[in-house]
Design an enzyme around this catalytic site. Structure first.
Site, short mmCIF file in Angstrom:
data_model
loop_
_atom_site.label_atom_id
_atom_site.label_comp_id
_atom_site.label_asym_id
_atom_site.label_seq_id
_atom_site.Cartn_x
_atom_site.Cartn_y
_atom_site.Cartn_z
N HIS A 1 -4.31 -2.61 1.74
CA HIS A 1 -3.26 -2.37 0.76
C HIS A 1 -2.06 -1.77 1.47
O HIS A 1 -2.20 -0.90 2.32
CB HIS A 1 -3.73 -1.40 -0.33
CG HIS A 1 -2.69 -1.17 -1.38
ND1 HIS A 1 -2.50 -2.03 -2.43
CD2 HIS A 1 -1.75 -0.20 -1.52
CE1 HIS A 1 -1.50 -1.59 -3.18
NE2 HIS A 1 -1.03 -0.48 -2.64
N ASP B 1 -5.97 1.47 -15.18
CA ASP B 1 -4.80 1.53 -14.30
C ASP B 1 -3.67 0.68 -14.85
O ASP B 1 -2.50 1.09 -14.81
CB ASP B 1 -5.15 1.07 -12.89
CG ASP B 1 -3.90 1.03 -12.02
OD1 ASP B 1 -3.34 2.12 -11.78
OD2 ASP B 1 -3.48 -0.06 -11.62
N ARG C 1 3.52 4.72 -17.00
CA ARG C 1 4.21 5.51 -15.97
C ARG C 1 5.55 4.89 -15.61
O ARG C 1 6.53 5.59 -15.38
CB ARG C 1 3.33 5.61 -14.72
CG ARG C 1 2.14 6.56 -14.88
CD ARG C 1 1.10 6.33 -13.79
NE ARG C 1 1.65 6.56 -12.47
CZ ARG C 1 1.20 6.00 -11.34
NH1 ARG C 1 0.17 5.17 -11.39
NH2 ARG C 1 1.75 6.27 -10.19
N SER D 1 -4.41 5.33 -8.63
CA SER D 1 -4.08 3.97 -9.08
C SER D 1 -4.45 2.95 -8.01
O SER D 1 -5.11 1.94 -8.29
CB SER D 1 -2.59 3.89 -9.41
OG SER D 1 -2.18 2.56 -9.61
#
Lengths: 427, 427
Positions: free
Chosen positions: B82, B161, B168, B183
């Protein structure tokens, strides 16, 4: 204005322009800005605080969200009051007729309370037949005839505050001084009076636990009033112990009637007379009769009876009484040195005098009667408190609430009571 | 648990129990806790912070909100990576086939980006015919046959999430380290790989602007992975200037193909090889072929072509190209000492490579090609950047974005470039 950038700016402690705050409140009230963005903004504001300039903008935006009561048809000076809430605080029931008896015109608009007891409206509604919903025309007509009205705020005034308060209540953002100040003052300013008296409670049974925070709130509210050309004065008053000898709806009405008849607890008399004197100063009527005389000569009681009749009530009808009582006795002899307002408030609430949710009903007869106040000498075994409830099952929780809520000390130890009126802000 | 009390506790800086956080996430995901309470809680958490124990609970609650991908049918070691996002960051397009060529099995699940360019899915979709929506069975089957898949995350993984991120995004609560970490890691852990490599970008074009905050985020994410028994390593890598020489969707695919063919920009090669080496260490395969050899011997390119074909794409089809170009020239001769990642990123976004809202389309051909990177000598008047767009009207805003985004200094001044890989956390 992009709302998310406005939230981020407050989150980061930047100052927000008056225009942006106006647009925020406008958009929220018209539901173009969703609850979830407003609640994030409110939490950021709670933790970062609001400058006075921001508080002015919040206040004005809320005030502008609805109509303002038009009092131009009234000829005399107009006054209003607000208490930040405490235990046994029935001052409005005395001050409103007292102000009218002194030649002032008082329109007191109230909401439903979520406190230990019901709010002023609940207390009044314990009087058989009493209506608290008045139309604008009826309201103005009543005040021009008898000088006072105590009734529910209409939906047309300050819808922004109603929407914001409902959201703050469920998002842990009630306790921001700026939000409290603008919520109170936008409603008061929408009420249209020329003079506003604020009773800011300080102590264990009040929202503000210490004088410094209460003074900050009072200064902010006075500043907001002055900014709108309204005579605004705040008194910081003690709420470590309940005001008067009762906490409950009908119980406080009964106590107020004693005060209006020239008797009643000395602290209630002192506070209501002090508030009325400040109102007279605000209205430039210092040559008028002293408020204490209006309590003893029956003129305040006459105003009270006129108001009750005008709003459909029967001033001579018996007040509702609770079906059961339970006496808490003094465990020892000595001087009562502490009787905690919060403990008595929780007890009253558990007895049924208050409500947990807006839609709940209150018990008119439930509550607490105190047989001694701090400073009084008590004898072991004598009644200290009498608890009133419609259901005996409620006594257990109430007794638990007051146990530990009082101290009895040596009768010979030096005793200096605390002042009731702690400070005056503004005026 | 009363939600308003939980919000108040976080607001006041108290620690929240794991059970309460699990109930909060559970209730929010199932819509029994409304958005407005969640957003107040998130803002309180943003400003008060979350302890590591609280972050673990948030992560686990999000992970448990959905399914986890079952990789038990795969025989080889499984890896995932990631990136926290930067400008010109096409590493996944190289690392995934590189990992497969080295004998690892890589399932890279991605979301749609809201960044300067599209996300990995948008880049892949610029290849004619390419599908990024794969069913679970198809996904496992593809990986067991060819060792890799890069595709969209399914709705069954980590619904908490998705719901929290959407909230958010509109409440200015994206930037909390604990919320970012949980997250990312809840999604990665739901992906089921045994080894996770995290590329945490630091600098002007990254979310984290300084090393200290990036290190905090990296440590938290590594801790969350380790707590779940997953080999987790984070590299902090420089994002003051774009990675590689392109920023755009098809432009980055073309650049990745150069790297997979054994050429390409040195920084892209360095970063992808470093990431692959860390993956080999995590998988206990240090005796395998060196990643740089897999780029030069064509085996990584073979894996790439297999993946494109498996997902319906044509690896030999021409990539989409923008219809218009505009050249930005060097205003003077000297050494390029700064080329700001944020400036190039905003330019790419304004050219159409990125999206402002989730439902927007991206332009596959739009973006920026850089003809020099910091440290390079340039001659006044030479092309510095070529801008690509489908609409010439976009060039004005892009030129404005890059003006002031670079510096040209004396060619004789001492020059020490900055390191690409700044730190390693974990491993």
């Amino acid at each position: 204005m992009r709302v998310v950038e406005l939230i981020a700016a407050k989150r980061d402690g930047q100052s927000i322009s008056s225009q942006d705050l106006h647009e925020l409140i406008y958009g929220f009230t018209r539901q173009s800005i969703p609850d979830y963005q407003m609640s994030a903004f409110l939490m950021a504001g709670y933790l970062r605080g609001f400058s006075f300039a921001e508080t002015v903008a919040l206040n004005d935006a809320m005030l502008n969200s609805g109509e303002r009561l038009d009092l131009s048809q009234l000829s005399g000076p107009t006054v209003d009051k607000h208490s930040t809430g405490g235990v046994g605080d029935s001052t409005t029931l005395v001050v409103a007729p007292l102000a009218a008896a002194l030649g002032m015109q008082m329109i007191k608009l109230s909401g439903r309370g979520l406190g230990f007891t019901g709010g002023t409206l609940d207390k009044l509604e314990s009087i058989p037949g009493m209506r608290t919903q008045l139309g604008d025309d009826e309201l103005i007509s009543q005040v021009s005839q008898i000088g006072l009205a105590v009734c529910a705020q209409t939906d047309k005034l300050d819808p922004a505050d109603r929407a914001m308060y409902a959201l703050r209540d469920v998002t842990a953002t009630v306790g921001s001084p700026a939000l409290i100040a603008s919520s109170i003052m936008s409603k008061k300013l929408a009420g249209g009076a020329e003079t506003i008296l604020l009773d800011v409670k300080v102590g264990s049974g009040a929202f503000m636990k210490d004088v410094a925070r209460a003074r900050e709130l009072a200064s902010t509210m006075v500043g907001l009033g002055i900014a709108h050309g309204v005579n605004t004065v705040a008194l910081l008053t003690n709420m470590d112990t309940p005001l008067g000898l009762t906490a409950g709806n009908a119980l406080e009405v009964a106590e107020s009637l004693e005060v209006l008849a020239g008797g009643g607890p000395t602290d209630v008399v002192e506070l209501t007379v002090t508030l009325a004197r400040e109102m007279l100063i605000g209205c430039g009527m210092t040559a008028a009769k002293d408020p204490s005389d209006a309590l003893t000569d029956g003129s305040a009681m006459d105003s009270w009876r006129r108001m009750i009749r005008a709003q459909g009530g029967d001033p001579d009808a018996p007040l509702p009484a609770a079906s059961s009582t339970h006496v808490v006795t003094a465990p020892a002899s000595g001087r009562l040195t502490r009787l905690d307002a919060m403990a008595v408030g929780v007890a009253a609430w558990r007895l049924g005098a208050g409500r947990a949710r807006k839609e709940d009903a209150v018990s008119f007869g439930a509550g607490v009667v105190m047989h001694a106040k701090p400073g009084d000498l008590v004898v072991g075994g004598q009644p200290l408190l009498t608890l009133y409830a419609d259901d005996e099952a409620r006594f257990g929780g109430a007794v638990e609430a007051v146990s530990g809520g009082f101290d009895i000390g040596s009768p010979d130890a030096a005793w200096s009571g605390s002042a009731l009126v702690l400070e005056k802000v503004g005026g």
